[in-house]
Design a protein around this motif. Structure first.
Motif: not given
Length: 309
Positions: A284-298
């Motif tokens: 779940e922490a990894l998924v949250d990190l990936c989502c945060s990174a994707a949101s930051a990239a957007v």
């Protein structure tokens, strides 16, 4: 020279000697000769053994208020409830037989081998509410504290308690003991301060855990049974019935080392559950990190697009 065998003794003498044996020894003696097998099959002998092992069996239980020993032959009950159930019983074993419509619990708490309290609890198991709710059976509730006798007046030590929880399916005439007999863990409740003595068996990858809550003065305040799966979630009534039905039909295991084996399996179950929770938290922490990174990239992409206009 005339040889004398044990069967030369009068049948009444042999019967009296057999009644002094425990269940395991009596079963072994019945395998020696045909004569001993016939004497060891005496119903009253097995009835006395069952009552000595589980005093709760003398109490009325079931939908008709009958003694459980009238619903199950004593020898069959002892063979089902005394040995430990197989931990590998698959829930699909009993699918063709249907689920129990009623469960009767014969609960006995002992202190240093002496009976401390006994209860019989009837659980209707066919209602949609039971099948869809988390499985839980209360043998002693705090709002109705257990009555104690002279044997329990000396504030028993929680670590020395023993528990037997026999689940009986009267319609099928089968039973299984879902308690480790001896505690698998002893601790304190963080809020009430009660001492929690836990007894557990692992069946089909799930854990049946009976908890005896002892108040500060040593009185038994609560006795309950619940089921939990490998992820720590409560097992529903239907799932618990399937596990119990499979355990009733599965082979039994005997031996003096079974309480320690039950304790080992309990701690292994707890360790695996903790590992699964840690792995889930990491995922779940990894998924949250990936989502945060994707949101930051957007966001950065949008900002760059605005800046380059």
């Amino acid at each position: 020279m005339v040889t004398t065998t044990i069967e030369d003794l009068h049948a009444d003498v042999l019967g009296c000697a057999l009644r002094r044996l425990d269940g395991r020894s009596l079963a072994a003696a019945s395998c020696a000769t045909a004569g001993l097998r016939a004497l060891a099959a005496d119903t009253e002998t097995w009835r006395a053994l069952c009552l000595a092992e589980w005093p709760s069996l003398a109490l009325p239980g079931g939908s008709h208020g009958r003694c459980l020993l009238t619903a199950l032959p004593p020898r069959r009950l002892f063979a089902d409830a005394f040995p430990f159930p197989s931990p590998d019983a698959a829930p699909g074993v009993s699918d063709g037989l249907g689920l129990p419509g009623e469960l009767v619990s014969a609960v006995d708490v002992y202190h240093r081998g002496a009976p401390l309290l006994s209860r019989v609890v009837e659980t209707p198991a066919s209602s949609p509410w039971f099948l869809g709710s988390p499985f839980r059976v209360e043998a002693v509730e705090r709002k109705r504290p257990a009555a104690t006798d002279a044997a329990s007046a000396a504030s028993p030590s929680p670590e020395e308690l023993e528990l037997s929880w026999v689940m009986v399916d009267p319609s099928r005439g089968r039973a299984v003991n879902v308690s480790s007999r001896r505690p698998v863990s002893v601790g304190r409740h963080w809020y009430t301060g009660d001492t929690l003595v836990r007894f557990a068996v692992v069946l089909g990858g799930c854990k049946f855990e009976a908890t005896v809550a002892c108040a500060e003065e040593g009185r038994v305040a609560e006795v309950s049974l619940a089921a939990e799966d490998a992820d720590g979630a409560a097992v529903g009534g239907e799932g618990a019935l399937r596990l119990l039905a499979a355990a009733m039909e599965a082979p039994r295991r005997g031996g003096d080392g079974e309480p320690e084996e039950a304790k080992r399996r309990y701690h292994e179950f707890v360790r695996r559950k903790k590992g699964r929770k840690e792995n889930k938290a990491r995922r779940e922490a990894l998924v949250d990190l990936c989502c945060s990174a994707a949101s930051a990239a957007v966001v950065l992409t949008c900002l760059a697009a605005v800046a380059l206009r």
